[in-house]
Design an enzyme around this catalytic site. Structure first.
Site, PDB file in Angstrom:
ATOM      1  N   HIS A  26       0.849  -1.194   0.000  1.00  0.00           N
ATOM      2  CA  HIS A  26       0.000   0.000   0.000  1.00  0.00           C
ATOM      3  C   HIS A  26       0.885   1.244   0.000  1.00  0.00           C
ATOM      4  CE1 HIS A  26       0.467   1.640   4.158  1.00  0.00           C
ATOM      5  NE2 HIS A  26       0.819   0.392   4.431  1.00  0.00           N
ATOM      6  N   CYS A  27       0.288   2.361  -0.415  1.00  0.00           N
ATOM      7  CA  CYS A  27       0.974   3.646  -0.328  1.00  0.00           C
ATOM      8  C   CYS A  27       0.149   4.544   0.571  1.00  0.00           C
ATOM      9  CB  CYS A  27       1.184   4.248  -1.716  1.00  0.00           C
ATOM     10  SG  CYS A  27      -0.338   4.495  -2.641  1.00  0.00           S
ATOM     11  N   VAL A  28       0.154   5.836   0.328  1.00  0.00           N
ATOM     12  CA  VAL A  28      -0.522   6.770   1.234  1.00  0.00           C
ATOM     13  C   VAL A  28      -2.033   6.620   1.213  1.00  0.00           C
ATOM     14  CG1 VAL A  28      -0.867   9.207   1.799  1.00  0.00           C
ATOM     15  CG2 VAL A  28       1.363   8.412   1.019  1.00  0.00           C
TER      16      VAL A  28
END
Length: 640
Positions: A26-28
């Site tokens: 995942h990212c932000v």
């Protein structure tokens, strides 16, 4: 069990199960999946999940927009799925299985520039600030700058160039480091190679054009000599040199005995790479980069510059979808190196602004749709500040027409941009703050170009959206009664439940009673089935909670029917749908069944609201409250 365990289980099933996940991270704001079979993912059902803000596929990754709570969702997802998440780099590596050679090349270019972008944007902001204090003649009748008047600001201006020069002139150092990092080579060798490209011993690249050929310093090898020219701000020479270093290091590691590899590998790799950089690939890369920038410059400044601007402005947003937009970073930097500024980047910033303005149109159209606004508003803000993904993938592409309206606004803004010769000194923030990176002499024209970028997408999205959001789809033949249902004139709404009809203000709920969602009324139910108050189309359903739906009528009116207060927290327990998204229903058709006892045992009220989220073309709307109504029989709202 985690907060999002149930949603995680649903998403796991919809992406094709554990066996279809090659990697996940995942990212932000997004879950990033590499799927063994991308076609196995049920995109429409995933996007219908309440926790999901949108989806898109890019660079071989299937990305699901969750929002700021993605970290918690990710933890619950990996726990439910029984798999371990991996790093972003591992996901990118795994994603290559879903990419063709062109996509892999584009991804590689994007990955080279991705770690450099924060520094490049910082440099753009610094140069923009320096523009304001040392190049804008705002004082003493337009004859002096702030630096002319103040030694303090003159000192600040000089000091900030320390950072600006480090970022832009020494860019090859960062590129060589990034390439070696991405390719798994020795990073320090990459940094050293980059430093040899910008060494003070060399003639600065910016001074080559003004230096006579006889005065250019050179290395004399007797039989031949090589010019000692630096590659400040050059992109392609640095990329090519770094790849030479990477493959040389791999070669020597493969053939060198382990006992002497510590000496032989770095020495041979670096020396040969530096020789190749200055003797071969550096000059070749310079010529290729200059040729590309010359072509782009000719397009932007030539006889057909307006056509070039219109085309580029129109297609840039689609380039973002494909990932091809990453190539513009290299072109912008080459234009800056060759011409002291870039005419391309202002159009990129305007395209971002235009997509944000299309979202602004959706905010207006869906102003009474609280669920949609949870996505729309943050997406619009981030887009205006230069982050376009939530706007493009989370809103505009989902509806299509806002995306096209944004493209049209971008094209018109780009025409003004090239027609007026608007130039940026550097790459900056790709949104409204981007004006700081524009050359002072072009700031006014950039501001003028921003007007159509803001106004046109908003106006077009609003006009088209009023029709599109309520029209019968082209595949209406799949629902034979759809045309008949949506053509019937709406003059009244019948009771959707049996019970006492009360003003929505008496519901005593902060949102509904205050009219934030729109005006309406409520019924204190005596039965347990909600019926359609008129002919219409089901526009929104709540798949997880099943406690509400949105019905659109032929006159453009949109009705939100919401069973109970705070019943969303029951997660569908005690609720049953008779409908699905996109269904066409007739007045009196059953919509929702609910268990009154379960609602009361859960501590909630079963009072059911009908909210007019959009009035459409309805006139003289009269709400009839203070009476007892019979479901499907009593008129509760009359329409003029």
């Amino acid at each position: 069990m985690g907060k999002y365990a149930k949603e995680a289980e649903e998403l796991l099933e919809l992406v094709g199960g554990k066996q279809n996940i090659a990697a996940v991270t995942h990212c932000v704001t997004r879950m990033r999946f590499v799927l063994n079979d991308p076609a196995a993912a049920n995109v429409s059902k995933i996007e219908a999940m309440k926790v999901v803000k949108g989806t898109f596929t890019q660079a071989g990754q299937f990305q699901v927009i969750i929002g700021n709570t993605v970290s918690d969702f990710y933890n619950d997802f990996t726990a439910v799925a029984g798999i371990e998440g991996v790093s972003k780099d591992a996901v990118k590596k795994a994603a290559k299985q879903n990419q063709n050679p062109v996509q892999r090349a584009i991804t590689a270019l994007a990955e080279i520039f991705a770690p450099l972008i924060p520094a490049i944007i910082t440099g753009g902001l610094i140069l923009g600030f320096r523009n304001v204090i040392d190049s804008m003649y705002l004082f003493e009748n337009g004859t002096k700058t702030l630096c002319d008047l103040s030694q303090f600001w003159s000192g600040i201006d000089s000091f900030l160039w320390l950072i600006g020069e480090a970022i832009f002139h020494m860019l090859p150092v960062g590129i060589c480091w990034s390439v070696t990092t991405k390719m798994g080579a020795t990073e320090m060798l990459g940094i050293t190679l980059g430093l040899t490209l910008v060494s003070g011993q060399l003639l600065n690249a910016y001074n080559v054009a003004s230096t006579a050929a006889a005065d250019i310093p050179y290395w004399d090898f007797g039989a031949f000599h090589v010019n000692m020219i630096g590659y400040q701000a050059q992109v392609l020479p640095a990329i090519l040199a770094a790849f030479v270093l990477v493959y040389l290091e791999r070669f020597f590691r493969k053939i060198t005995p382990q006992v002497v590899s510590m000496i032989v590998v770095p020495f041979c790799s670096l020396v040969l790479a530096v020789i190749a950089a200055h003797f071969i690939v550096g000059p070749i890369g310079w010529q290729i980069g200059s040729a590309i920038s010359n072509v782009v410059y000719a397009g932007i400044t030539g006889s057909f510059k307006v056509v070039f601007g219109a085309i580029f402005g129109f297609v840039y947003a689609p380039l973002v979808i494909t990932g091809l937009h990453h190539m513009t970073n290299a072109i912008d930097l080459q234009l800056i190196a060759d011409y002291g500024g870039t005419m391309l980047w202002p159009m990129i910033a305007l395209s971002n602004i235009a997509q944000g303005s299309a979202v602004l149109g959706m905010i207006f159209l869906q102003r009474k749709n609280a669920e949609a606004q949870e996505v729309n508003i943050p997406a619009c803000i981030s887009c205006y500040l230069g982050v376009t993904e939530p706007a493009i993938f989370g809103v505009n592409l989902k509806h299509t027409f806002p995306f096209v309206c944004g493209m049209i606004g971008s094209a018109c803004a780009a025409i003004i941009c090239v027609a007026t010769g608007t130039i940026a000194n550097a790459i900056g923030v790709g949104g409204i703050p981007g004006i700081l990176s524009i050359r002072p002499s072009s700031m006014v024209t950039f501001a003028i170009a921003m007007i159509p970028a803001i106004v046109l997408p908003f106006v077009l999205t609003t006009i088209v959206g009023k029709k599109k959001l309520n029209e019968v789809p082209a595949d209406a033949e799949e629902a034979p009664e759809a045309e008949e249902i949506m053509d019937e004139e709406v003059t009244e709404l019948k009771a959707f439940l049996t019970g006492n009809v009360i003003p929505v203000a008496e519901v005593n709920d902060g949102v509904f009673s205050a009219g934030i969602m729109g005006d309406g009324l409520a019924i204190e139910p005596e039965n347990d089935i909600v019926y359609a108050p008129a002919n219409g189309k089901i526009e929104t359903v709540m798949e997880d909670s099943r406690h509400a739906c949105v019905l659109s009528l032929a006159n453009g009116m949109q009705l939100l029917i919401h069973v109970g207060l705070d019943t969303v927290s029951m997660q569908g327990d005690g609720f049953e749908y008779f409908i699905k998204l996109g269904d066409y229903v007739k007045a009196g058709d059953p919509l929702i069944k609910f268990d009154r006892d379960k609602i009361k045992k859960a501590g909630f009220r079963d009072v059911t609201m009908l909210i007019i989220a959009e009035e459409g073309n309805a006139k003289n709307i009269q709400l009839k409250t203070g009476m007892h109504a019979v479901a499907k029989e009593t008129q509760i709202i009359s329409l003029g």
